[in-house]
Design an enzyme around this catalytic site. Structure first.
Site, PDB file in Angstrom:
ATOM      1  N   SER A  40       0.815  -1.219   0.000  1.00  8.73           N
ATOM      2  CA  SER A  40       0.000   0.000   0.000  1.00  8.73           C
ATOM      3  C   SER A  40       0.846   1.265   0.000  1.00  8.73           C
ATOM      4  O   SER A  40       0.410   2.307  -0.493  1.00  8.73           O
ATOM      5  CB  SER A  40      -0.932   0.005   1.223  1.00  8.73           C
ATOM      6  OG  SER A  40      -0.183  -0.015   2.435  1.00  8.73           O
ATOM      7  N   ASP A 326      -1.849   8.004   8.509  1.00 10.98           N
ATOM      8  CA  ASP A 326      -2.097   7.347   9.793  1.00 10.98           C
ATOM      9  C   ASP A 326      -0.730   6.851  10.262  1.00 10.98           C
ATOM     10  O   ASP A 326       0.273   7.048   9.579  1.00 10.98           O
ATOM     11  CB  ASP A 326      -3.152   6.230   9.687  1.00 10.98           C
ATOM     12  CG  ASP A 326      -2.760   5.128   8.713  1.00 10.98           C
ATOM     13  OD1 ASP A 326      -1.572   4.749   8.669  1.00 10.98           O
ATOM     14  OD2 ASP A 326      -3.629   4.644   7.975  1.00 10.98           O
ATOM     15  N   HIS A 329       1.186   4.808   7.562  1.00 13.81           N
ATOM     16  CA  HIS A 329       1.265   5.217   6.156  1.00 13.81           C
ATOM     17  C   HIS A 329       1.745   6.663   6.044  1.00 13.81           C
ATOM     18  O   HIS A 329       1.137   7.557   6.631  1.00 13.81           O
ATOM     19  CB  HIS A 329      -0.092   5.071   5.466  1.00 13.81           C
ATOM     20  CG  HIS A 329      -0.555   3.661   5.359  1.00 13.81           C
ATOM     21  ND1 HIS A 329      -1.324   3.063   6.337  1.00 13.81           N
ATOM     22  CD2 HIS A 329      -0.338   2.722   4.403  1.00 13.81           C
ATOM     23  CE1 HIS A 329      -1.570   1.809   5.984  1.00 13.81           C
ATOM     24  NE2 HIS A 329      -0.982   1.571   4.816  1.00 13.81           N
TER      25      HIS A 329
END
Length: 424
Positions: A40, A326, A329
């Site tokens: 991600s 967050d 990330h």
């Protein structure tokens, strides 16, 4: 005129000492022939789909999203796709390969095959798997997944014996016991085929311990036999423990061919997926960026264990991962490491990437590329230096010796002339 050579030499030495070219903690590339495998934190499609224009989700610079040089999937990893039903077909090709994934299978997920199993064994599996991937991608350009077809002549089907939470193992496949067998003391076989790739990474796994079923204990035994070459690969259970063991995997690099999977006891396992390795290349070390959570979650160091010189360079941040989107990330330290993908660099080493190929105060360990071994400086205030360090030192010594000889000779002749005048 006599002072000019010494002036040039001194200027060169001063210029060399004043030039700063330290190794930098980034991943980069020699040229445009590179590829990145990720999750991600480098999945541009995930950002566009679920978080439009919020690129703070990634550690990758969004300028690279249209490069066509990234294969990444949010929530996944190459290891996870290799073993489990949660699958993404990682596919990419390049002379210089970079990996920034692995965090989606860590102790945080606490996976184990059976309730009395061990996640430590799965962390060991992860390390062994990535060791094979990194070593082989230093000599192969292309990585992708392929399905492995197999033929089992019995009536039993594959079974989801090994599962935990949302993760269900499907590579290798377990073939259930035939209905007419009263226990697991039997021999059974299945054919499988590898074709279309130069080489393949396939799993060969056993339960290394005493497996209990209906008051009986079993020792796992699995073999792969290459019917074309006669080579056999096998594992037998050697441990006597009855709890705390799990599915131990070895990761074989096999050629194309016709194979026979054989089980002498317990359940038959057959590979269903393989890493397809294609297009041999000149040896080029891969680069691996540490893939870990914020400290609030437990991570592992298996990619670091797997990434060893000379086939691999490991890059890591010195601080906790703290994202801006967050906590997991968008970390500044890892964004800085990946920023090296925005430009070409001439030299790679264990200590880091060198931006210039002329001179450095740090000698590169396990160097690759055009690395700094000599001065080559051209600034407005300093003349061009074309000397290696050793000749510069030797030249300085020779000049010093020459000066001493000249002084001695001058003193000799002065004393000699004085003596002659006195005699006259």
């Amino acid at each position: 005129m006599f002072l000019l050579p010494r002036f040039v030499l001194v200027s060169c030495i001063i210029g060399s000492l004043g030039f700063d070219n330290p190794p930098t903690n980034v991943v980069s590339h020699l040229n445009g022939d590179w590829f990145l495998f990720g999750d991600s934190r480098s999945d541009c499609n995930h950002v566009v789909t679920t978080n439009p224009r919020n690129y703070s989700y990634m550690d990758l610079n969004p300028a690279l999203c249209g490069s066509g040089k990234i294969s990444a999937k949010a929530g996944n990893s190459i290891f996870r796709s290799f073993h489990f039903t949660d699958f993404y077909n990682y596919t990419g090709e390049g002379q210089q390969i970079i990996f920034y994934e692995g965090v989606n299978f860590t102790p945080y997920h606490a996976f184990k095959c059976i309730t009395s199993g061990s996640n430590d064994i799965w962390m060991q599996n992860k390390g062994l798997f990535y060791t094979q991937v990194y070593k082989n991608m230093a000599v192969y350009r292309s990585l992708t997944f392929v399905n492995v077809p197999y033929v089992y002549n019995g009536s039993a089907q594959s079974t989801a014996l090994c599962k935990s939470g949302s993760l269900v193992l499907n590579n290798p496949a377990y073939i259930a016991r035939e209905a007419n067998f009263g226990d697991y003391y039997y021999k059974v076989e299945a054919d499988f085929y590898l074709s279309g790739c130069d080489e393949y990474i396939v799993p060969l796994c056993i339960f290394n311990g005493k497996f209990l079923s209906n008051t009986k204990y079993y020792d796992d035994s699995q073999y792969y036999f290459n019917k074309d070459t006669g080579v056999i690969y096998g594992l037998n259970s050697t441990e006597t423990i009855t709890t705390g063991f799990d599915f131990n995997c070895h990761y074989l690099v096999l050629p194309s061919g016709n194979y026979l999977a054989i089980s002498n006891e317990l359940l038959l396992t057959v590979p269903t997926k393989a890493i397809c390795l294609n297009k041999r290349k000149d040896f080029t070390p891969v680069q691996v960026v540490d893939s870990r959570w914020n400290n609030a979650r437990q991570s592992d160091n298996m990619t670091a264990v797997a990434c060893q010189p000379p086939y691999c360079y490991f890059r890591n941040s010195t601080t906790n991962y703290v994202g801006v989107y967050d906590i997991n990330h968008g970390d500044a330290g890892f964004t800085s490491i990946l920023s090296g993908l925005l430009y070409d660099s001439p030299c790679f080493s264990q200590q880091g990437v060198f931006r210039y190929d002329n001179v450095s105060s740090v000698w590169p360990l396990y160097p690759y590329g055009r690395c700094p071994t000599a001065a080559d400086i051209n600034t407005p205030d300093v003349p061009i230096c074309v000397y290696d360090p050793l000749p510069i030192i030797l030249l300085g010594i020779l000049l010093g010796v020459a000066v001493i000889i000249i002084v001695v000779l001058l003193l000799y002749f002065m004393v000699d002339n004085g003596t002659r005048l006195h005699d006259a």
